[in-house]
Design an enzyme around this catalytic site. Structure first.
Site, PDB file in Angstrom:
ATOM      1  N   ASP A  53      36.742  65.689  39.760  1.00  0.00           N
ATOM      2  CA  ASP A  53      37.501  64.389  39.000  1.00  0.00           C
ATOM      3  C   ASP A  53      39.111  64.241  40.655  1.00  0.00           C
ATOM      4  O   ASP A  53      39.557  63.353  39.805  1.00  0.00           O
ATOM      5  CB  ASP A  53      38.104  64.679  37.445  1.00  0.00           C
ATOM      6  CG  ASP A  53      38.627  65.899  37.702  1.00  0.00           C
ATOM      7  OD1 ASP A  53      38.513  67.238  39.186  1.00  0.00           O
ATOM      8  OD2 ASP A  53      39.380  66.628  36.458  1.00  0.00           O
ATOM      9  N   SER A  54      38.439  64.726  41.671  1.00  0.00           N
ATOM     10  CA  SER A  54      39.786  64.482  42.784  1.00  0.00           C
ATOM     11  C   SER A  54      39.253  62.877  42.591  1.00  0.00           C
ATOM     12  O   SER A  54      39.906  62.605  43.717  1.00  0.00           O
ATOM     13  CB  SER A  54      38.926  65.605  43.389  1.00  0.00           C
ATOM     14  OG  SER A  54      37.874  65.929  43.409  1.00  0.00           O
ATOM     15  N   ASP A  92      32.396  67.426  37.305  1.00  0.00           N
ATOM     16  CA  ASP A  92      33.814  67.288  36.967  1.00  0.00           C
ATOM     17  C   ASP A  92      33.281  66.680  34.972  1.00  0.00           C
ATOM     18  O   ASP A  92      33.442  65.681  34.569  1.00  0.00           O
ATOM     19  CB  ASP A  92      34.594  67.481  37.436  1.00  0.00           C
ATOM     20  CG  ASP A  92      35.724  68.510  37.894  1.00  0.00           C
ATOM     21  OD1 ASP A  92      35.408  69.301  38.000  1.00  0.00           O
ATOM     22  OD2 ASP A  92      35.808  67.748  39.126  1.00  0.00           O
ATOM     23  N   LYS A 122      31.355  69.812  35.298  1.00  0.00           N
ATOM     24  CA  LYS A 122      31.934  72.239  34.981  1.00  0.00           C
ATOM     25  C   LYS A 122      33.832  71.517  34.558  1.00  0.00           C
ATOM     26  O   LYS A 122      33.625  70.208  34.130  1.00  0.00           O
ATOM     27  CB  LYS A 122      32.526  71.757  37.342  1.00  0.00           C
ATOM     28  CG  LYS A 122      33.944  72.569  37.233  1.00  0.00           C
ATOM     29  CD  LYS A 122      33.329  72.583  38.463  1.00  0.00           C
ATOM     30  CE  LYS A 122      34.326  71.671  40.203  1.00  0.00           C
ATOM     31  NZ  LYS A 122      35.841  71.521  38.890  1.00  0.00           N
ATOM     32  N   GLU A 124      37.659  72.895  33.392  1.00  0.00           N
ATOM     33  CA  GLU A 124      38.357  73.673  33.860  1.00  0.00           C
ATOM     34  C   GLU A 124      38.689  75.103  32.989  1.00  0.00           C
ATOM     35  O   GLU A 124      38.505  74.248  31.826  1.00  0.00           O
ATOM     36  CB  GLU A 124      39.237  73.203  34.746  1.00  0.00           C
ATOM     37  CG  GLU A 124      39.162  72.017  35.375  1.00  0.00           C
ATOM     38  CD  GLU A 124      40.707  71.655  36.286  1.00  0.00           C
ATOM     39  OE1 GLU A 124      41.309  71.646  35.999  1.00  0.00           O
ATOM     40  OE2 GLU A 124      40.391  70.911  37.023  1.00  0.00           O
ATOM     41  N   GLU A 191      39.961  77.922  42.715  1.00  0.00           N
ATOM     42  CA  GLU A 191      40.796  77.776  43.381  1.00  0.00           C
ATOM     43  C   GLU A 191      42.280  78.539  43.921  1.00  0.00           C
ATOM     44  O   GLU A 191      42.922  78.545  43.105  1.00  0.00           O
ATOM     45  CB  GLU A 191      40.497  76.133  42.802  1.00  0.00           C
ATOM     46  CG  GLU A 191      41.633  75.388  43.735  1.00  0.00           C
ATOM     47  CD  GLU A 191      41.994  73.618  43.130  1.00  0.00           C
ATOM     48  OE1 GLU A 191      40.925  73.550  42.408  1.00  0.00           O
ATOM     49  OE2 GLU A 191      42.392  72.462  44.175  1.00  0.00           O
TER      50      GLU A 191
HETATM   51  O1  KIV Z   1      38.394  67.674  41.379  1.00  0.00           O
HETATM   52  C1  KIV Z   1      36.953  68.527  42.337  1.00  0.00           C
HETATM   53  O2  KIV Z   1      37.118  67.753  43.507  1.00  0.00           O
HETATM   54  C2  KIV Z   1      36.969  69.338  42.317  1.00  0.00           C
HETATM   55  C3  KIV Z   1      36.960  70.851  43.666  1.00  0.00           C
HETATM   56  C4  KIV Z   1      38.498  70.962  44.105  1.00  0.00           C
HETATM   57  C5  KIV Z   1      36.607  72.348  43.049  1.00  0.00           C
HETATM   58  O3  KIV Z   1      37.569  70.301  41.265  1.00  0.00           O
END
Ligand code: KIV
Length: 273
Positions: A53-54, A92, A122, A124, A191
């Site tokens: 989600d980056s 994500d 994934k 969080e 992280e």
């Molecule tokens: O969204 C992302 O890129 C991440 C990484 C920093 C692990 O969660």
């Protein structure tokens, strides 16, 4: 352009990753958000491609990961999956699609798996989201956990500083990692936490631990593609190793192109019909 997929490649699965941990072989993971980049990345032998989600920051220019939607993540993931032959693709779950209730979490995860063809998702969090994690796992969807600095909680943390430096947060993190393993997660991202703590998490659980700013004594590493390529110059935490300076390379190339047009040098005689 046609899409080529080879059936001969030995694909990375969650079982392969588990075996890598047992054999002490390091796991390489990186983010991708589009077809062209993902195709290059997969050809390197990378093990895991994360549609992070980056994308909210590096692709859309938002200040945090919070604004990105499920539809936008599905768009990015679909493009990435089209390019991947070998790596395990993890997507994500965006903010707001799993924290509320576990039924909604499951339907978000099902949409990702059905519409993108990705291999895992994934999420969080630890104890707070464990019901959602369990429901998604029981539908047969592999889940990767994410602890430590959790960018979706940035407004709670208030800052992007190193997490779990104090005893109570460190001990919660250890418990959360155990909880995620017991629930059936296949791996965990840690992280921006102290290297010593990350090493003891990796030692205490059997599933692979992938670090970003978590030191060397974990089972694998992940970086954001645009950061390690030096496309984004504004972000330089201590943990980031830059493998290129693409900002300058791209700027130089586009500058030359612009100049060539202005100087009537492009196209030349050979570049026309
Ligand atoms: O969204 C992302 O890129 C991440 C990484 C920093 C692990 O969660």
């Amino acid at each position: 352009m046609s899409v080529h997929k080879s059936s001969k490649v030995k694909k990375v699965t969650t079982h392969v990753l588990q075996a890598m941990k047992l054999q002490g072989e390091r796991i390489a993971m990186i983010t991708a958000y589009d077809y062209s980049m993902a195709r290059i990345i997969d050809s390197t032998g990378i093990d895991i491609v994360l549609v992070g989600d980056s994308a909210s920051n590096v692709m859309a220019g938002n200040e945090s990961t919070l604004p990105i939607t499920l539809d936008q993540m599905i768009y990015h993931a679909t493009s990435v999956v089209r390019a991947i032959n070998r790596a395990l693709v993890v997507v994500d779950m965006p903010f707001g699609t799993y924290q509320g209730n576990s039924r909604e979490a499951l339907s978000s995860a099902i949409r990702i798996m059905k519409e993108t063809g990705a291999h895992a998702i994934k999420m969080e969090g630890g104890a707070e989201i464990i019901e959602s994690v369990g429901r998604i796992l029981s539908a047969g969807i592999p889940v990767m956990g994410h602890l430590g600095l959790m960018p979706q909680s940035i407004h709670k943390f208030g800052t992007y500083v190193v997490r779990a430096t104090e005893e109570d947060e460190a001990s919660k993190l250890l418990k959360d990692a155990q909880l995620l393993e017991d629930a059936g997660c296949f791996a965990i991202v840690l992280e921006k936490i102290p290297a010593k703590l990350a090493a003891s998490v990796s030692e205490s659980i059997r599933i692979p631990v992938i670090g970003i700013g978590a030191g060397a004594d974990v089972d694998g590493q992940v970086l954001v593609l645009h950061d390690m390529l030096g496309i984004n110059r504004d972000f330089s935490p201590r943990f980031l190793r830059r493998y290129h300076n693409l900002y300058e390379e791209i700027k130089g190339a586009v500058q030359n192109y612009t100049n060539d047009i202005k100087n009537r040098d492009f196209p030349n005689e050979k570049e026309q019909y």
